[in-house]
Design a protein around this motif. Structure first.
Motif, PDB file in Angstrom:
ATOM      1  N   THR A  15     -55.237  85.779  96.216  1.00  0.00           N
ATOM      2  CA  THR A  15     -54.953  86.390  95.109  1.00  0.00           C
ATOM      3  C   THR A  15     -54.512  87.487  94.654  1.00  0.00           C
ATOM      4  O   THR A  15     -54.723  88.466  96.215  1.00  0.00           O
ATOM      5  CB  THR A  15     -56.288  86.377  94.331  1.00  0.00           C
ATOM      6  N   PRO A  16     -53.716  88.368  93.441  1.00  0.00           N
ATOM      7  CA  PRO A  16     -53.358  89.352  93.644  1.00  0.00           C
ATOM      8  C   PRO A  16     -54.047  90.233  93.398  1.00  0.00           C
ATOM      9  O   PRO A  16     -53.569  91.782  94.551  1.00  0.00           O
ATOM     10  CB  PRO A  16     -53.084  89.223  91.840  1.00  0.00           C
ATOM     11  N   ASN A  17     -56.107  90.339  93.920  1.00  0.00           N
ATOM     12  CA  ASN A  17     -57.198  91.533  94.507  1.00  0.00           C
ATOM     13  C   ASN A  17     -56.708  91.593  96.296  1.00  0.00           C
ATOM     14  O   ASN A  17     -57.158  91.925  96.002  1.00  0.00           O
ATOM     15  CB  ASN A  17     -57.883  90.622  93.787  1.00  0.00           C
ATOM     16  N   ASP A  18     -55.994  90.446  96.300  1.00  0.00           N
ATOM     17  CA  ASP A  18     -56.466  90.953  98.031  1.00  0.00           C
ATOM     18  C   ASP A  18     -54.970  91.702  98.414  1.00  0.00           C
ATOM     19  O   ASP A  18     -55.112  92.225 100.163  1.00  0.00           O
ATOM     20  CB  ASP A  18     -55.478  89.144  98.810  1.00  0.00           C
ATOM     21  N   LEU A  19     -54.396  92.639  97.926  1.00  0.00           N
ATOM     22  CA  LEU A  19     -53.296  93.617  98.266  1.00  0.00           C
ATOM     23  C   LEU A  19     -53.374  94.512  99.076  1.00  0.00           C
ATOM     24  O   LEU A  19     -53.234  94.491 100.458  1.00  0.00           O
ATOM     25  CB  LEU A  19     -52.128  94.121  96.691  1.00  0.00           C
ATOM     26  N   ALA A  46     -46.567  93.940  98.342  1.00  0.00           N
ATOM     27  CA  ALA A  46     -46.691  93.248  96.596  1.00  0.00           C
ATOM     28  C   ALA A  46     -45.976  92.475  96.828  1.00  0.00           C
ATOM     29  O   ALA A  46     -46.131  91.301  96.300  1.00  0.00           O
ATOM     30  CB  ALA A  46     -46.995  94.473  95.656  1.00  0.00           C
ATOM     31  N   LEU A  49     -47.065  89.215  99.256  1.00  0.00           N
ATOM     32  CA  LEU A  49     -48.370  88.510  98.182  1.00  0.00           C
ATOM     33  C   LEU A  49     -47.751  87.335  96.928  1.00  0.00           C
ATOM     34  O   LEU A  49     -48.168  86.393  97.392  1.00  0.00           O
ATOM     35  CB  LEU A  49     -49.011  89.112  97.869  1.00  0.00           C
ATOM     36  N   PHE A  50     -47.292  87.935  96.582  1.00  0.00           N
ATOM     37  CA  PHE A  50     -46.486  87.622  95.132  1.00  0.00           C
ATOM     38  C   PHE A  50     -45.814  86.533  95.871  1.00  0.00           C
ATOM     39  O   PHE A  50     -46.040  85.530  95.193  1.00  0.00           O
ATOM     40  CB  PHE A  50     -45.066  88.238  94.848  1.00  0.00           C
ATOM     41  N   ILE A  53     -48.403  83.501  97.056  1.00  0.00           N
ATOM     42  CA  ILE A  53     -48.623  82.995  95.832  1.00  0.00           C
ATOM     43  C   ILE A  53     -47.894  81.850  95.771  1.00  0.00           C
ATOM     44  O   ILE A  53     -48.680  80.734  95.353  1.00  0.00           O
ATOM     45  CB  ILE A  53     -49.650  83.660  94.829  1.00  0.00           C
TER      46      ILE A  53
END
Length: 171
Positions: A15-19, A46, A49-50, A53
């Motif tokens: 999730t974006p919170n894992d950055l 970042a 991560l995008f 996902i």
């Protein structure tokens, strides 16, 4: 959301919170020594991560966030992705240094192969590692993959396993 539980790990979608957790080990030069992209800064992490996902949304597979059951901490990534711009699917894994040498990469790789062959019905899964990365090569061999050849003009080796061979070893 696709999740897998192994003996010691949870494999879940990022999730974006894992950055921040992802950046913690993507910025470690020892951890990223054999990763083709090398050390990542916060902006590159970042962007990665995008893409991780987006892979799940587009392909129904990708890299999982590897979470240690003991402390519920994100300790790496691992799973399946396309090998560069080829149609081949590769298994990969990156773990924080504190978790090296405990068999966790093998646990991630084995769960990834199982998902690839049983859920996705892939015919073959490959893996690539730096020639000198003996630990990664040992993981590949431990989960049943076999050395095929060196990649042309690189210091990297190519391993693979077919669904047929995988199934013969599991049964």
């Amino acid at each position: 959301m696709q999740e897998i539980e192994t003996a010691r790990l949870y494999l879940r979608q990022f999730t974006p919170n894992d950055l921040e957790d992802l950046y913690r080990f993507y910025s470690d030069s020892e951890v990223m020594n054999y990763v083709s992209e090398g050390v990542r800064n916060r902006e590159e992490t970042a962007a990665d991560l995008f893409l991780i996902i987006a892979d799940w949304e587009k392909h129904a597979f990708g890299l999982w966030a590897v979470v240690n059951k003991e402390n519920n901490q994100l300790i790496g990534d691992g799973g399946l992705r396309f090998l560069g711009k080829t149609p081949e699917v590769e298994v990969g894994y990156v773990l924080a240094k504190a978790y090296w040498g405990k068999g966790l990469a093998s646990e991630v790789a084995a769960a990834s192969l199982k998902y690839g062959f049983e859920a996705l019905k892939l015919k073959k899964i490959v893996a690539v590692a730096n020639t000198e990365n003996r630990s990664s090569r040992r993981v590949m061999e431990k989960v049943g993959m076999r050395y095929q050849h060196n990649l042309e003009d690189t210091e990297r080796v190519y391993y693979s396993i077919s669904r047929k061979i995988y199934q013969s070893k599991v049964v």
